[in-house]
Design an enzyme around this catalytic site. Sequence first.
Site, mmCIF file in Angstrom:
data_model
loop_
_atom_site.group_PDB
_atom_site.id
_atom_site.type_symbol
_atom_site.label_atom_id
_atom_site.label_comp_id
_atom_site.label_asym_id
_atom_site.label_seq_id
_atom_site.Cartn_x
_atom_site.Cartn_y
_atom_site.Cartn_z
ATOM 1 N N GLU A 25 74.764 65.530 2.915
ATOM 2 C CA GLU A 25 76.090 66.086 2.670
ATOM 3 C C GLU A 25 76.176 67.536 3.133
ATOM 4 O O GLU A 25 75.323 68.353 2.833
ATOM 5 C CB GLU A 25 76.447 65.990 1.183
ATOM 6 C CG GLU A 25 76.547 64.559 0.665
ATOM 7 C CD GLU A 25 77.632 63.735 1.357
ATOM 8 O OE1 GLU A 25 78.521 64.327 2.013
ATOM 9 O OE2 GLU A 25 77.587 62.492 1.234
ATOM 10 N N ARG A 48 87.283 57.917 -9.964
ATOM 11 C CA ARG A 48 87.865 56.575 -9.841
ATOM 12 C C ARG A 48 87.462 55.707 -11.030
ATOM 13 O O ARG A 48 88.225 54.834 -11.468
ATOM 14 C CB ARG A 48 87.406 55.940 -8.526
ATOM 15 C CG ARG A 48 87.918 54.528 -8.268
ATOM 16 C CD ARG A 48 87.398 53.992 -6.945
ATOM 17 N NE ARG A 48 85.949 53.988 -6.887
ATOM 18 C CZ ARG A 48 85.166 53.025 -7.393
ATOM 19 N NH1 ARG A 48 85.705 51.980 -8.001
ATOM 20 N NH2 ARG A 48 83.843 53.095 -7.275
ATOM 21 N N HIS A 80 72.905 61.440 -0.071
ATOM 22 C CA HIS A 80 73.363 60.151 -0.568
ATOM 23 C C HIS A 80 72.483 59.032 -0.001
ATOM 24 O O HIS A 80 72.049 59.097 1.152
ATOM 25 C CB HIS A 80 74.813 59.899 -0.147
ATOM 26 C CG HIS A 80 75.812 60.263 -1.197
ATOM 27 N ND1 HIS A 80 76.877 61.111 -0.972
ATOM 28 C CD2 HIS A 80 75.917 59.877 -2.497
ATOM 29 C CE1 HIS A 80 77.586 61.227 -2.088
ATOM 30 N NE2 HIS A 80 77.031 60.499 -3.021
#
Length: 214
Positions: free
Chosen positions: A78, A88, A165
């Site tokens: 990232e 979410r 990630h």
Amino acid sequence: MKVLITGFDPFGGDTVNPAYEAVKLIPNEVAGAQIIKIEIPTVFEESAKVLEASMKEHQPDIVICVGQAGGRSAVSFERVAINLAEARIPDNKGNQPIGVKLEEEGETAYFTSLPIKAMMKNVQDHGLPAYISYTAGTFVCNDIMYRLLYMIDKEFSGVKGGFIHVPFEPTQVIDRPVGTPSMPIQTIADSLIYAVEAAVTTEVDIEENTGTTH
């Protein structure tokens, strides 16, 4: 040199999180650097408190936080974290912030201070896929990356930090749509080891984020 590496606990209904499972497989020493591994909760703000306590205890030179990004097919480095929480799904304590700033006094965004281009290249040079991402999302992964870089800016000057990630591991995609990407945990761990090697042996130009090996 000390490298502190974190991985999240399982979340979102999964019983495993490949982030911490892979972190656990990293040797205690990589490229001459001591590796300190901790699990952090998938909880807004709380994860950063655990990280901060560990940073104060161990005084690392480098901090790398690792998290799961379901749907991605490779390890991704990232570039930037943003000052926003937009969940979410709820975190592991039921928090689901929407449109909330992470740090009132923080910058709109912080860029990683890791040599992510060199880290990506070292993973690729060992025959494994990797790429640079320009969004860490707005869930707890972005939260910990942003708060880490905020802490480095305000309190831990000189520390290099950032976020990686990783994909699902194979058992997580059995009941997910056909074609959902996954990667074996050992392969994820190998990718992280190669990334750490480059982080330890590369100097970074923070402005351009381009590495020059010394």
